[in-house]
Motif scaffolding. Structure first.
Motif, PDB file in Angstrom:
ATOM      1  N   SER A   1      46.803  36.129  30.422  1.00  0.00           N
ATOM      2  CA  SER A   1      45.382  36.357  30.718  1.00  0.00           C
ATOM      3  C   SER A   1      44.494  36.060  29.514  1.00  0.00           C
ATOM      4  CB  SER A   1      45.164  37.799  31.187  1.00  0.00           C
ATOM      5  OG  SER A   1      43.833  37.962  31.617  1.00  0.00           O
TER       6      SER A   1
ATOM      7  N   TYR B   1      33.732  31.192  33.223  1.00  0.00           N
ATOM      8  CA  TYR B   1      33.012  32.195  34.001  1.00  0.00           C
ATOM      9  C   TYR B   1      33.867  32.602  35.199  1.00  0.00           C
ATOM     10  CZ  TYR B   1      29.252  34.623  36.406  1.00  0.00           C
ATOM     11  OH  TYR B   1      28.485  35.582  37.014  1.00  0.00           O
ATOM     12  N   LEU B   2      33.928  33.931  35.435  1.00  0.00           N
ATOM     13  CA  LEU B   2      34.697  34.480  36.546  1.00  0.00           C
ATOM     14  C   LEU B   2      33.758  34.795  37.704  1.00  0.00           C
ATOM     15  CD1 LEU B   2      37.287  35.635  37.808  1.00  0.00           C
ATOM     16  CD2 LEU B   2      36.754  37.822  36.680  1.00  0.00           C
ATOM     17  N   ILE B   3      33.996  34.159  38.845  1.00  0.00           N
ATOM     18  CA  ILE B   3      33.218  34.428  40.051  1.00  0.00           C
ATOM     19  C   ILE B   3      33.949  35.505  40.836  1.00  0.00           C
ATOM     20  CG2 ILE B   3      32.187  33.428  42.111  1.00  0.00           C
ATOM     21  CD1 ILE B   3      32.443  30.704  40.808  1.00  0.00           C
ATOM     22  N   LYS B   4      33.253  36.604  41.107  1.00  0.00           N
ATOM     23  CA  LYS B   4      33.877  37.732  41.787  1.00  0.00           C
ATOM     24  C   LYS B   4      33.299  37.869  43.199  1.00  0.00           C
ATOM     25  CE  LYS B   4      34.382  40.325  37.460  1.00  0.00           C
ATOM     26  NZ  LYS B   4      34.035  41.596  36.763  1.00  0.00           N
ATOM     27  N   GLY B   5      34.006  38.674  44.006  1.00  0.00           N
ATOM     28  CA  GLY B   5      33.491  39.035  45.320  1.00  0.00           C
ATOM     29  C   GLY B   5      33.593  37.941  46.359  1.00  0.00           C
TER      30      GLY B   5
ATOM     31  N   GLU C   1      24.371  32.284  39.953  1.00  0.00           N
ATOM     32  CA  GLU C   1      24.630  33.314  38.947  1.00  0.00           C
ATOM     33  C   GLU C   1      24.390  32.721  37.576  1.00  0.00           C
ATOM     34  OE1 GLU C   1      28.401  35.138  39.425  1.00  0.00           O
ATOM     35  OE2 GLU C   1      28.138  35.607  41.559  1.00  0.00           O
TER      36      GLU C   1
ATOM     37  N   VAL D   1      38.029  31.358  38.504  1.00  0.00           N
ATOM     38  CA  VAL D   1      37.549  31.081  37.152  1.00  0.00           C
ATOM     39  C   VAL D   1      37.188  29.608  37.085  1.00  0.00           C
ATOM     40  CG1 VAL D   1      38.146  30.963  34.709  1.00  0.00           C
ATOM     41  CG2 VAL D   1      38.881  32.910  36.070  1.00  0.00           C
TER      42      VAL D   1
ATOM     43  N   GLY E   1      43.496  36.152  41.797  1.00  0.00           N
ATOM     44  CA  GLY E   1      43.581  37.170  42.840  1.00  0.00           C
ATOM     45  C   GLY E   1      43.115  36.614  44.172  1.00  0.00           C
TER      46      GLY E   1
ATOM     47  N   GLU F   1      39.999  37.541  45.534  1.00  0.00           N
ATOM     48  CA  GLU F   1      38.541  37.544  45.661  1.00  0.00           C
ATOM     49  C   GLU F   1      37.838  36.955  44.444  1.00  0.00           C
ATOM     50  OE1 GLU F   1      37.309  41.485  46.402  1.00  0.00           O
ATOM     51  OE2 GLU F   1      38.260  41.633  48.367  1.00  0.00           O
ATOM     52  N   GLY F   2      38.537  36.201  43.600  1.00  0.00           N
ATOM     53  CA  GLY F   2      37.910  35.685  42.400  1.00  0.00           C
ATOM     54  C   GLY F   2      38.389  34.303  42.050  1.00  0.00           C
TER      55      GLY F   2
END
Length: 1287
Positions: free
Chosen positions: A1001, A1103-1107, A1092, A1064, A1059, A1061-1062
């Motif tokens: 990570s 950048y991590l895009i979540k949701g 964003e 990078v 995961g 729901e995300g």
């Protein structure tokens, strides 16, 4: 403590109010005993209109309320006995009805008396007179004959009216007669002529008198005036005897010095009353008409109170003072001399107050003084009265002592209240004043309302009121914030009436103030509040503006004010309201005027008002536009080659004329075309114009100011000039060959105006330079070039061109050098050598060619070179040829931009004006090795928790023999800080490596380059993130495509799924803009992109895009936006697909226990249904009409077909639904008012069984919840619903 406060504005405007209270007498509250006080009465001299009722005012106050009575002409006037007279209730005002009566019967001197048990007050003597407008007496006016030039007075003599009439002179058409310095109306109404003219002859000189009260106008008989000259008098001698009485034979008629007609003589005397209006008049006669002037011999004229009227013949001084007495000299002057008259002015004065008596409120045993101080000229006589009775006739009072203008009252007693009258009189008038003495014993009371809030602006005086009453007079003490006693020291002043003054109020003076009123009978207090506000100030004032017509003007007016005050902005134009025009737009802090016109000029003022103060600022608007065109063009001083032009300038429109532009039109050669001729300064109106021969001129003038040019003036008249020989020769003469054996001689032709005459031609001359030969010549017309053929190649020539017309030759022309035509060079440079400097630069040298073989003007050398192949390659791969030009007579040049480790070929050519010569033989040279280019790619694959695989490709340009590769990498934390650098070397034949022992990570940055023996080449970079855990990180279902940025700002754009729901996304950004956004959208969706914001710093970014939604594909991109949200850089779109969510739930439908339970419930329901079905069918057919009649809900009564009757239930209808029932399509029955249920059929309800045991159901009217709440649940269907479905 909650108190209701009353708000009171306190500012400079209140200063007058407070000082007024300080100087007036003490007011007694009306609920306390007090003698009468006259509050309102008619004026002393009252002129009435006989057409209206007479109204004589007399109002008074007192406790108890006073009664009223009147006297007329000194005797009692019995109001009740005269039916025409009415006294208003609770008032002494008389209303006299004079309808049907003569108003004269009620003329006289009236006086009102107001009395109560404490005293008597009297009014002034009111003189009632009827207005009068008598008619003019009948008289016959004979014509007045006068000689030209003499003086004349037309007398008006109006009848005496009340008030005096207003006089004016008019003609038969009711037009006012013109008046001037020669003819004017005197104060007494007479019409004076300083000298008469023949034009003064007329028969309708009419004097009118207007009586203002009756609004009537009386007219005098017209007066006829005949003005005769000497010739007319000689011709009518006989007539003169008939008019001897009206002819002023002794009055001079020729030119003469001035003399005074009114007042006569050298001096006169005039009296004026103080406070009145003084009018001094001097009317003089003479020829020419005299001018009148004024001055005071013993002082200055009062400029602020004086004015001149009637063409300087009347001096008017308002509000006369004693200082206005003296000698006033009026002077009449014309070209022949002057005359003087002195008016001695005496100023008298009716009585006027110095100190009027004031009411006294005294406590028992106190002493008081009444003063009645007056002045006047002559000195007034003072008489005192008590309760309307002369003091000498009133009962003796030992406590009272009279000393001329003073009454002293000592040791007064209760019950001695009275009203005293002071009467001061002289021959010019009288003054009467009432002042009461009220003896009271009263505890203090504060008359100012409690909890008043006074507001005042900082640095202004504040006045806090504490009006009180008591007897003895209370002592006033002030406190602030209930702490410190306020004394009479800065910044506080306590006035006699109790008012507290703060000279310069500051914010620290805000707060609660308490005033205490006390005397020997008690104490009272009152609270008030002071709020000191910030002043209103205009911070940005409007500025003076000069605006062009039809443009826009904007005045700014930014204001600062106290935030607790409500401001109101108002704009004025020339101190009046703004025009009602939609072009004027008023904003909160500005005024905008669109499409400005000349009428908008003026001074604009912004006024900011609050409830306490205001501030204002002004600025002027000047509207400018182009000047009007000049007018009245005239040609003067006309000569062969020049003329003088004059004009009259037009209106400048507020912008001074900077210059005048004179233009001409040649109607002979270029009709309709105007040319600029000359310019003159804006202050001049004349121009000297130099002209050419053989032209038909017209001129016009344009004015120029700061705004622009005016329209052209009207053309002048035509002006023609005679022909002549040319003054000039053609210009721009050149000799240039276009072929190797010719010479082209060219020139610029003369204009028609330059031709100076008809028959214009050009004489062309040429000869070879530096060769002994004669000039060759040729004459051409209507041409601008001539070609000489058969010339040697590139030889120098002398050429000249001369203008010729029918009137002669132009001036001798000057010779110009030219060359015959060129040819291409004959040979190439020799001795070509190449010196290689490094892998990218070489120098080439050559020997110059001879001038004879250049065959033209040498422009330079052209080097052509190309790359044959790389030295790695055995076969030639020739690249595109490159060319470098070296100007002038050079012998060397540099070849930059070469590629290292390559074979090159070059040649050289000579270049002249005609073209290029042959090339030199090809020359080969080699470049040495250099540093390699960047590797062609660097890919990162197989990213795991602690390892990844790197793949790369060799450089496209090795630039030599590769010796290996260098890899450097380092971790990057979440704040973009770089960790320690690891370095690895690889041989030239390797293209992949697996890196292990990495941190999970973690984002890594990789730097990769290739090497030759000359060094390392450029570095390429990539970034990658090791995954967190194999259980939660999956590769995308669809391969993520690595793309290149559309713009140059982005490189190395990658993405990976984290995961369910995300995701990078990483990139490298090197642009200057900082507004970087990550945008994503569901694939094939029409919704807007989700945006964003990320840190826009240069370098690598992650950048991590979540949701995100599992199992969904997204399009993702990185963009850079400017301040207007417009995209200026963008990557290509990446497609990312997230894996579907893993299900952790157990499917109940596959569990054995659940299946068994459902089977048991179904079996139970089946048994219940069978039982119900059997019970229902035992009774057979039975009527239910009686039961249904008892149920009054129409919605639950089944209908039989359409006839509206009730049906019957029978066992033949067991398999049909009940009429009136509602069975939804899903098999459930909605329980509304019309549904049958088990309860309705007797279970727990009102149902009954008949003799055979069958169930007779009745509708109970019970309601249950709608089944829509249970249709979506997992509950088993109820037996009732199942029954209805089955039936």
């Amino acid at each position: 403590m909650d108190r209701k406060r009353k708000w009171v504005l306190s500012s400079g405007a209140l200063l007058v109010i407070f000082l007024g209270r300080m100087t007036t007498g003490l007011e007694v509250p009306l609920d306390l005993p007090q003698p009468p006080t006259i509050t309102h009465q008619s004026s002393k001299d009252f002129i009435i209109d006989p057409r209206e009722n007479i109204l004589i005012y007399c109002e008074a106050k007192g406790k108890p309320h006073p009664s009223f009575s009147w006297t007329r002409n000194g005797t009692h006037f019995d109001v009740e006995k005269d039916s025409k007279v009415l006294m208003k209730p609770s008032s002494g005002t008389l209303v006299i009805d004079i309808s049907g009566e003569k108003a004269e019967a009620y003329e006289g001197i009236y006086q009102c008396t107001a009395r109560n048990e404490h005293g008597t007050a009297v009014s002034n003597n009111i003189v009632i007179r009827q207005s009068r407008s008598p008619l003019w007496s009948k008289e016959r006016k004979e014509a007045i004959m006068v000689q030209v030039g003499v003086s004349l007075v037309l007398q008006c003599g109006p009848p005496a009216g009340l008030p005096p009439p207003i006089i004016f002179w008019m003609d038969n058409n009711f037009q006012r007669l013109p008046q001037n310095t020669r003819v004017s109306q005197a104060l007494n109404g007479d019409l004076y002529f300083s000298n008469v003219l023949l034009d003064d002859t007329r028969n309708d000189y009419i004097c009118y008198a207007r009586f203002p009260h009756t609004q009537t106008i009386q007219q005098k008989q017209p007066i006829t005036v005949k003005v005769l000259d000497m010739d007319a008098i000689n011709e009518t001698v006989a007539d003169l005897y008939n008019y001897t009485n009206n002819l002023f034979l002794d009055s001079p008629s020729g030119e003469r010095r001035p003399s005074f007609m009114a007042p006569p003589g050298r001096s006169s005397t005039q009296m004026a009353l103080r406070g009145g209006v003084l009018e001094l008049e001097c009317i003089a006669e003479g020829l020419p008409t005299p001018e009148v002037s004024w001055y005071k011999e013993s002082g200055e004229l009062p400029s602020s109170r004086m004015s001149f009227h009637n063409f300087q013949k009347t001096l008017k001084i308002a509000d006369v003072m004693e200082a206005d007495a003296g000698d006033y000299r009026c002077t009449a002057k014309n070209s022949l001399g002057s005359a003087h008259h002195i008016i001695k002015v005496n100023v008298k004065a009716a009585p006027f107050w110095i100190s009027a008596p004031r009411n006294l409120i005294l406590a028992p045993k106190e002493t008081g003084i009444l003063t009645c101080r007056v002045s006047g000229d002559p000195k007034p006589q003072i008489a005192w009265s008590v309760n309307g009775v002369p003091i000498e006739d009133s009962p003796k009072d030992m406590s009272r002592k009279v000393e001329e203008d003073t009454v002293i009252l000592s040791d007064v007693q209760t019950g001695s209240s009275a009203v005293y009258q002071c009467n001061a009189s002289n021959e010019f008038g009288y003054l009467l004043a009432n002042a009461f003495v009220n003896v009271l014993a009263e505890a203090p009371r504060v008359l100012t309302p409690p909890n008043n809030v006074y507001q005042v602006i900082t640095n202004n005086p504040a006045f806090l009121d504490c009006a009180s009453f008591g007897s003895p007079i209370p002592t006033i003490t002030w406190f602030k914030d209930s702490q410190t006693s306020i004394l009479n020291r800065d910044p506080y002043v306590i006035h006699n009436n109790g008012t507290l003054e703060i000279n310069v109020a500051q914010s620290l003076n805000s707060g609660k103030y308490t005033c205490i009123a006390s005397n020997n009978l008690g104490t009272r207090e009152n609270h008030v509040y002071l709020e000191v506000k910030e002043p209103t100030r205009i911070l940005a004032q409007p500025e003076y503006m000069v605006v062009q017509r039809n443009r826009k003007a904007v005045f700014e007016c930014k204001v600062k004010h106290d935030p607790t005050l409500i401001p109101t902005m108002n704009w004025l134009k020339d101190n009046g309201e703004l025009p009602d025009d939609e072009r004027f737009l008023v904003d909160t802090d500005s005024l905008t005027i669109n499409d400005v016109t000349e009428e908008d000029e003026g001074t604009y003022t912004c006024v900011m008002n609050t409830t306490l103060d205001q501030d204002s600022a002004s600025a002027m608007l000047t509207v400018v536009e182009e000047p009007d065109p000049p007018t009245d063009l005239e040609l003067t001083d006309q000569r062969e080659r020049s003329v003088q032009l004059t004009w009259i300038p037009g209106d400048e429109h507020n912008s001074p004329t900077q210059k005048f532009l004179v233009q001409y039109e040649d109607l002979l050669h270029q009709a309709g075309v105007w040319h600029n001729l000359t310019e003159e300064e804006g202050t001049k109106t004349t121009a000297h114009l130099d002209l050419s021969p053989y032209a038909y001129y017209s001129f016009r003038v344009l004015a120029v100011n700061h705004v622009g040019y005016s329209r052209p003036s009207q053309p002048s008249r035509q002006y023609r000039t005679n022909p002549a020989a040319p003054d000039v020769n053609p210009t721009d003469v050149h000799g240039v060959g276009t072929e190797h054996n010719n010479l082209v001689i060219s020139w610029k032709e003369l204009t028609g105006l330059q031709s100076n005459g008809p028959g214009l031609q050009y004489q062309v001359n040429w000869r070879q330079k530096d060769v002994e030969e004669d000039w060759s010549s040729e004459t051409v017309a209507n041409a601008s070039k001539y070609v000489v053929s058969g010339t040697p190649t590139f030889v120098a020539y002398e050429v000249k061109v001369q203008a010729v017309n029918d009137y002669g030759n132009g001036p001798a022309p000057e010779a110009v050098e030219g060359y015959s035509g060129e040819d291409v060079p004959m040979s190439a440079p020799e001795s070509v050598q190449v010196l290689v400097q490094n892998g990218t630069l070489a120098e080439v040298h050559w020997e110059p060619v001879l001038t004879s073989v250049v065959r033209g003007r040498l422009q330079g050398y052209k080097v052509s070179y190309w790359r044959e192949r790389s030295l790695h390659q055995a076969e030639a791969q020739q690249e595109e040829q490159q060319v470098l030009a070296f100007s002038g007579n050079r012998t060397d040049g540099r070849l930059p931009g070469l590629k290292p480790y390559s074979l090159y070929t070059l040649n050289i050519r000579v270049v002249n004006g005609k073209g290029e010569g042959p090339p030199s033989p090809n020359h080969n040279f080699e470049t040495p090795e250099g540093v390699p280019g960047p590797p062609s790619f660097l890919h990162i694959k197989n990213t795991n928790m602690d390892s990844l695989t790197l793949e790369w490709g060799p450089p496209q340009d090795n630039n030599g023999r590769l010796t290996g590769y260098t890899l450097k990498y380092q971790p990057v934390n979440s704040s973009n800080e770089l960790g320690p650098v690891e370095e690895m070397m690889f041989p030239a034949n390797e293209t992949t490596v697996i890196l292990s022992d990495l941190k999970y990570s973690t984002r890594y940055k990789f730097y990769f380059n290739a090497k030759t023996i000359k060094g390392s080449g450029p570095t390429i970079t990539e970034e990658a993130v090791t995954i967190m855990d194999e259980a939660f990180i999956q590769q995308p279902i669809v391969d993520v495509v690595k793309v290149h940025s559309i713009g140059p700002a982005f490189t190395n754009v990658n993405s990976s799924v984290v995961g369910e729901e995300g995701a990078v996304i990483s990139w490298e950004y090197f642009g200057p803009d900082k507004n970087v956004y990550v945008e994503y959208i569901v694939e094939n969706s029409k919704e807007d992109w989700t945006k964003e914001f990320v840190n826009g710093s240069s370098g690598s970014q992650t950048y991590l895009i979540k949701g995100l939604k599992p199992g969904t594909s997204y399009r993702v991109r990185v963009v850079v936006k400017d301040h207007s949200e417009a995209t200026i850089h963008s990557t290509e779109e990446l497609v990312i697909t997230l894996p579907a969510m893993k299900s952790n739930q157990v499917d109940l439908a596959t569990q054995g226990w659940f299946i068994g339970l459902m089977c048991a419930i179904a079996l139970l329901i089946l048994v219940l249904l069978i039982i119900c079905f059997i019970k229902r069918n035992k009774g057979g057919k039975y009527p239910v009409k009686e039961k249904e009649d008892a149920h009054h809900d129409p919605e639950v009564q089944p209908m039989k077909d359409d006839d509206g009757t009730f049906g019957e239930y029978s066992d033949t209808e067991d398999h049909k639904p009940l009429k009136g029932s509602r069975t939804p399509s899903n098999g459930t029955v909605k329980r509304d008012d019309s549904d049958d249920s088990l309860v309705d059929y007797g279970e727990g309800g009102d149902g009954q069984f008949n003799e055979d045991g069958s169930f007779i159901g009745q509708y109970s009217g019970k309601k249950e919840k709608d089944t829509h709440e249970g249709n979506e649940s997992s509950e088993a269907p109820s037996p009732v619903n199942a029954m209805n479905s089955f039936v």
